[in-house]
Scaffold this motif. Structure first.
Motif, mmCIF file in Angstrom:
data_model
loop_
_atom_site.group_PDB
_atom_site.id
_atom_site.type_symbol
_atom_site.label_atom_id
_atom_site.label_comp_id
_atom_site.label_asym_id
_atom_site.label_seq_id
_atom_site.Cartn_x
_atom_site.Cartn_y
_atom_site.Cartn_z
ATOM 1 N N VAL A 64 10.892 -9.030 10.877
ATOM 2 C CA VAL A 64 11.009 -7.851 10.026
ATOM 3 C C VAL A 64 11.141 -6.603 10.888
ATOM 4 O O VAL A 64 10.412 -6.422 11.859
ATOM 5 C CB VAL A 64 9.776 -7.708 9.102
ATOM 6 N N TRP A 65 12.099 -5.754 10.529
ATOM 7 C CA TRP A 65 12.275 -4.455 11.169
ATOM 8 C C TRP A 65 12.200 -3.402 10.076
ATOM 9 O O TRP A 65 12.980 -3.427 9.121
ATOM 10 C CB TRP A 65 13.619 -4.397 11.871
ATOM 11 N N ILE A 66 11.263 -2.475 10.214
ATOM 12 C CA ILE A 66 11.153 -1.352 9.295
ATOM 13 C C ILE A 66 11.470 -0.090 10.075
ATOM 14 O O ILE A 66 10.834 0.200 11.090
ATOM 15 C CB ILE A 66 9.748 -1.266 8.655
ATOM 16 N N ASP A 67 12.477 0.643 9.625
ATOM 17 C CA ASP A 67 12.906 1.875 10.275
ATOM 18 C C ASP A 67 12.550 3.047 9.372
ATOM 19 O O ASP A 67 12.969 3.095 8.216
ATOM 20 C CB ASP A 67 14.413 1.848 10.527
ATOM 21 N N VAL A 68 11.768 3.974 9.884
ATOM 22 C CA VAL A 68 11.378 5.175 9.150
ATOM 23 C C VAL A 68 12.132 6.348 9.762
ATOM 24 O O VAL A 68 11.955 6.659 10.933
ATOM 25 C CB VAL A 68 9.853 5.406 9.233
ATOM 26 N N ALA A 69 12.982 6.982 8.966
ATOM 27 C CA ALA A 69 13.778 8.131 9.421
ATOM 28 C C ALA A 69 13.252 9.384 8.738
ATOM 29 O O ALA A 69 13.254 9.479 7.517
ATOM 30 C CB ALA A 69 15.251 7.920 9.090
ATOM 31 N N GLY A 70 12.760 10.310 9.539
ATOM 32 C CA GLY A 70 12.158 11.529 9.013
ATOM 33 C C GLY A 70 10.647 11.392 8.979
ATOM 34 O O GLY A 70 10.129 10.464 8.368
ATOM 35 N N LEU A 71 9.949 12.283 9.637
ATOM 36 C CA LEU A 71 8.501 12.158 9.776
ATOM 37 C C LEU A 71 7.733 13.193 8.965
ATOM 38 O O LEU A 71 6.550 13.392 9.175
ATOM 39 C CB LEU A 71 8.127 12.285 11.265
ATOM 40 N N GLY A 72 8.392 13.827 8.017
ATOM 41 C CA GLY A 72 7.771 14.897 7.247
ATOM 42 C C GLY A 72 6.823 14.459 6.155
ATOM 43 O O GLY A 72 6.003 15.245 5.700
ATOM 44 N N GLN A 73 6.899 13.216 5.696
ATOM 45 C CA GLN A 73 6.044 12.751 4.608
ATOM 46 C C GLN A 73 4.949 11.837 5.171
ATOM 47 O O GLN A 73 5.167 10.658 5.436
ATOM 48 C CB GLN A 73 6.863 12.009 3.558
ATOM 49 N N ALA A 74 3.754 12.404 5.315
ATOM 50 C CA ALA A 74 2.637 11.688 5.939
ATOM 51 C C ALA A 74 2.282 10.412 5.193
ATOM 52 O O ALA A 74 1.929 9.400 5.808
ATOM 53 C CB ALA A 74 1.419 12.608 6.035
ATOM 54 N N GLU A 75 2.379 10.416 3.882
ATOM 55 C CA GLU A 75 2.002 9.225 3.108
ATOM 56 C C GLU A 75 2.886 8.026 3.437
ATOM 57 O O GLU A 75 2.415 6.893 3.478
ATOM 58 C CB GLU A 75 2.055 9.536 1.604
ATOM 59 N N GLU A 76 4.158 8.257 3.684
ATOM 60 C CA GLU A 76 5.059 7.162 4.066
ATOM 61 C C GLU A 76 4.699 6.613 5.444
ATOM 62 O O GLU A 76 4.745 5.407 5.669
ATOM 63 C CB GLU A 76 6.516 7.622 4.047
ATOM 64 N N ILE A 77 4.338 7.491 6.371
ATOM 65 C CA ILE A 77 3.938 7.059 7.709
ATOM 66 C C ILE A 77 2.671 6.211 7.601
ATOM 67 O O ILE A 77 2.563 5.142 8.215
ATOM 68 C CB ILE A 77 3.700 8.268 8.635
ATOM 69 N N ARG A 78 1.709 6.670 6.801
ATOM 70 C CA ARG A 78 0.469 5.902 6.598
ATOM 71 C C ARG A 78 0.745 4.544 5.966
ATOM 72 O O ARG A 78 0.141 3.546 6.334
ATOM 73 C CB ARG A 78 -0.490 6.683 5.692
ATOM 74 N N VAL A 80 3.469 2.607 6.035
ATOM 75 C CA VAL A 80 4.059 1.664 6.993
ATOM 76 C C VAL A 80 3.024 1.280 8.047
ATOM 77 O O VAL A 80 2.910 0.113 8.416
ATOM 78 C CB VAL A 80 5.335 2.247 7.637
ATOM 79 N N GLY A 81 2.236 2.246 8.496
ATOM 80 C CA GLY A 81 1.185 1.943 9.456
ATOM 81 C C GLY A 81 0.177 0.945 8.913
ATOM 82 O O GLY A 81 -0.288 0.051 9.632
ATOM 83 N N ALA A 82 -0.159 1.057 7.629
ATOM 84 C CA ALA A 82 -1.114 0.128 7.012
ATOM 85 C C ALA A 82 -0.566 -1.298 6.955
ATOM 86 O O ALA A 82 -1.333 -2.264 7.060
ATOM 87 C CB ALA A 82 -1.473 0.612 5.606
ATOM 88 N N LEU A 83 0.750 -1.442 6.794
ATOM 89 C CA LEU A 83 1.351 -2.779 6.773
ATOM 90 C C LEU A 83 1.079 -3.543 8.068
ATOM 91 O O LEU A 83 0.931 -4.760 8.065
ATOM 92 C CB LEU A 83 2.866 -2.688 6.572
ATOM 93 N N PHE A 84 0.999 -2.808 9.180
ATOM 94 C CA PHE A 84 0.849 -3.428 10.490
ATOM 95 C C PHE A 84 -0.531 -3.212 11.097
ATOM 96 O O PHE A 84 -0.767 -3.590 12.230
ATOM 97 C CB PHE A 84 1.913 -2.886 11.444
ATOM 98 N N GLY A 85 -1.452 -2.559 10.379
ATOM 99 C CA GLY A 85 -2.784 -2.316 10.898
ATOM 100 C C GLY A 85 -2.795 -1.350 12.075
ATOM 101 O O GLY A 85 -3.535 -1.546 13.040
ATOM 102 N N VAL A 86 -1.992 -0.299 12.000
ATOM 103 C CA VAL A 86 -1.856 0.653 13.095
ATOM 104 C C VAL A 86 -3.038 1.632 13.085
ATOM 105 O O VAL A 86 -3.416 2.166 12.046
ATOM 106 C CB VAL A 86 -0.517 1.417 12.990
ATOM 107 N N HIS A 87 -3.603 1.877 14.260
ATOM 108 C CA HIS A 87 -4.733 2.783 14.419
ATOM 109 C C HIS A 87 -4.323 4.214 14.055
ATOM 110 O O HIS A 87 -3.202 4.636 14.350
ATOM 111 C CB HIS A 87 -5.221 2.719 15.872
ATOM 112 N N PRO A 88 -5.223 4.999 13.438
ATOM 113 C CA PRO A 88 -4.888 6.379 13.056
ATOM 114 C C PRO A 88 -4.440 7.264 14.220
ATOM 115 O O PRO A 88 -3.615 8.164 14.025
ATOM 116 C CB PRO A 88 -6.196 6.910 12.452
ATOM 117 N N LEU A 89 -4.961 7.045 15.421
ATOM 118 C CA LEU A 89 -4.522 7.854 16.558
ATOM 119 C C LEU A 89 -3.077 7.556 16.948
ATOM 120 O O LEU A 89 -2.360 8.442 17.408
ATOM 121 C CB LEU A 89 -5.447 7.645 17.754
#
Length: 156
Positions: A64-78, A80-89
């Protein structure tokens, strides 16, 4: 140099989950493109906001490849990060675009920050943007500052 220090200090004193894009020109809408590859074939979907249609919990042969274009919407970043268990830092490093290129080896994934350069022939200018990568078992997530396609990224 003064501008860079100002940009990097915007998050000072804020809680970890207060993701704030520090670039100059945020994309109005974050676009999430998901590509899933398996022996049965490939699947692609693009969403403006909302959760990606494909999650990394597929079969053992699925990539699976997920590409996020545009970093202005914090909820979208969170999300996608939650899908992979990414640390908040790590999520904070993704949206704070003044990062130096780096590679961090986490428990379940690797995180990399790189710079993408684009030459604008009309204005004869060279522009820089940040691209972040999260690479785990059978998955890749990319976070691009700009909605513009990277050179050589024909699949997007």
């Amino acid at each position: 140099m003064r501008k860079r220090l100002k940009t990097m200090s915007r998050q000072a004193g804020k809680p970890l989950d207060a993701l704030e894009y520090t670039g100059d020109a945020p994309v109005a809408q974050t676009t999430v493109t998901t590509l899933a590859y398996s022996p049965e074939g490939a699947m692609s979907s693009t969403r403006l906001g909302g959760e990606p249609a494909v999650t990394p919990q597929g079969g053992p042969d699925e990539k699976v490849w997920i590409d996020v274009a545009g970093l202005g919407q914090a909820e979208e970043i969170r999300r996608v990060g939650a899908l992979f268990g990414v640390h908040p830092l790590i999520l904070e490093d993704i949206v704070q675009v003044g990062q130096r290129p780096k590679l961090e080896d986490m428990d379940d994934y690797r995180f990399m920050v790189a710079k993408a350069w684009r030459y604008e022939a009309g204005s004869a200018e060279l522009s820089e943007s940040q691209v972040s990568f999260i690479l785990g078992k059978n998955m890749l997530a990319t976070f691009r500052e700009s909605g513009r396609q990277l050179a050589g990224a024909g699949a997007l």
